[in-house]
Scaffold this motif. Structure first.
Motif, mmCIF file in Angstrom:
data_model
loop_
_atom_site.group_PDB
_atom_site.id
_atom_site.type_symbol
_atom_site.label_atom_id
_atom_site.label_comp_id
_atom_site.label_asym_id
_atom_site.label_seq_id
_atom_site.Cartn_x
_atom_site.Cartn_y
_atom_site.Cartn_z
ATOM 1 N N LEU A 170 0.825 -1.212 0.000
ATOM 2 C CA LEU A 170 0.000 0.000 0.000
ATOM 3 C C LEU A 170 0.857 1.260 0.000
ATOM 4 C CD1 LEU A 170 -2.897 -0.912 2.462
ATOM 5 C CD2 LEU A 170 -3.048 -0.521 -0.002
ATOM 6 N N GLY A 171 1.927 1.247 0.772
ATOM 7 C CA GLY A 171 2.811 2.406 0.805
ATOM 8 C C GLY A 171 3.464 2.660 -0.539
ATOM 9 N N THR A 172 3.893 1.606 -1.208
ATOM 10 C CA THR A 172 4.488 1.752 -2.524
ATOM 11 C C THR A 172 3.473 2.257 -3.532
ATOM 12 O OG1 THR A 172 6.013 -0.058 -2.039
ATOM 13 C CG2 THR A 172 5.705 0.519 -4.358
ATOM 14 N N PHE A 173 2.289 1.669 -3.535
ATOM 15 C CA PHE A 173 1.243 2.084 -4.472
ATOM 16 C C PHE A 173 0.841 3.535 -4.241
ATOM 17 C CE2 PHE A 173 -3.287 2.702 -5.354
ATOM 18 C CZ PHE A 173 -3.269 2.527 -6.729
ATOM 19 N N LEU A 174 0.621 3.920 -2.995
ATOM 20 C CA LEU A 174 0.186 5.289 -2.708
ATOM 21 C C LEU A 174 1.284 6.304 -3.034
ATOM 22 C CD1 LEU A 174 -1.836 4.760 0.589
ATOM 23 C CD2 LEU A 174 -2.713 5.197 -1.714
ATOM 24 N N SER A 175 2.537 5.946 -2.797
ATOM 25 C CA SER A 175 3.633 6.849 -3.140
ATOM 26 C C SER A 175 3.717 7.060 -4.647
ATOM 27 C CB SER A 175 4.962 6.302 -2.630
ATOM 28 O OG SER A 175 4.965 6.246 -1.231
ATOM 29 N N LEU A 176 3.590 5.978 -5.408
ATOM 30 C CA LEU A 176 3.612 6.109 -6.857
ATOM 31 C C LEU A 176 2.397 6.871 -7.377
ATOM 32 C CD1 LEU A 176 4.918 2.574 -7.872
ATOM 33 C CD2 LEU A 176 6.136 4.743 -8.045
ATOM 34 N N ALA A 177 1.235 6.648 -6.776
ATOM 35 C CA ALA A 177 0.031 7.366 -7.198
ATOM 36 C C ALA A 177 0.158 8.860 -6.892
ATOM 37 C CB ALA A 177 -1.194 6.786 -6.494
ATOM 38 N N LEU A 178 0.694 9.200 -5.736
ATOM 39 C CA LEU A 178 0.874 10.603 -5.385
ATOM 40 C C LEU A 178 1.878 11.261 -6.319
ATOM 41 C CD1 LEU A 178 0.335 12.941 -3.413
ATOM 42 C CD2 LEU A 178 2.257 12.092 -2.056
ATOM 43 N N GLY A 179 2.988 10.597 -6.582
ATOM 44 C CA GLY A 179 3.980 11.147 -7.502
ATOM 45 C C GLY A 179 3.430 11.315 -8.905
ATOM 46 N N GLY A 180 2.687 10.325 -9.379
ATOM 47 C CA GLY A 180 2.069 10.429 -10.703
ATOM 48 C C GLY A 180 1.039 11.541 -10.771
ATOM 49 N N GLY A 181 0.251 11.681 -9.720
ATOM 50 C CA GLY A 181 -0.746 12.749 -9.685
ATOM 51 C C GLY A 181 -0.114 14.130 -9.683
ATOM 52 N N LEU A 182 0.954 14.294 -8.920
ATOM 53 C CA LEU A 182 1.629 15.591 -8.896
ATOM 54 C C LEU A 182 2.291 15.904 -10.232
ATOM 55 C CD1 LEU A 182 3.201 15.528 -5.329
ATOM 56 C CD2 LEU A 182 1.290 16.914 -6.128
ATOM 57 N N MET A 183 2.859 14.886 -10.885
ATOM 58 C CA MET A 183 3.439 15.123 -12.203
ATOM 59 C C MET A 183 2.350 15.466 -13.222
ATOM 60 S SD MET A 183 6.645 15.129 -12.140
ATOM 61 C CE MET A 183 6.918 15.155 -13.886
#
Length: 76
Positions: free
Chosen positions: A40-53
């Motif tokens: 979950l931590g990996t998925f949420l970190s990637l989702a947050l980074g993708g959303g900000l980009m």
């Protein structure tokens, strides 16, 4: 510079694998709750980074990042 970074990265991976091999480190000692938290931590970190980009690209294409001209002349 790219060769240096590649060498540094591969050297770090090699050092981690060598350390794990020599010490007999067992990475499967985590229970199911730790694996869920890691996933979950990996998925949420990637989702947050993708959303900000995505927001960065959106604002750049819509012109929100363009330089604005401020009128500093006084009109008497």
């Amino acid at each position: 510079m790219k060769v240096f970074l590649l060498t540094l990265t591969l050297g770090g991976i090699l050092a981690a694998v060598l350390f794990g091999t020599l010490t007999g480190w067992d990475g499967s000692a985590m229970n199911i709750h730790a694996w869920i938290a890691l996933g979950l931590g990996t998925f949420l970190s990637l989702a947050l980074g993708g959303g900000l980009m995505a927001l960065v690209f959106y604002s750049a294409r819509k012109g929100y990042d363009d330089r604005i001209e401020i009128d500093t002349e006084t009109h008497d």
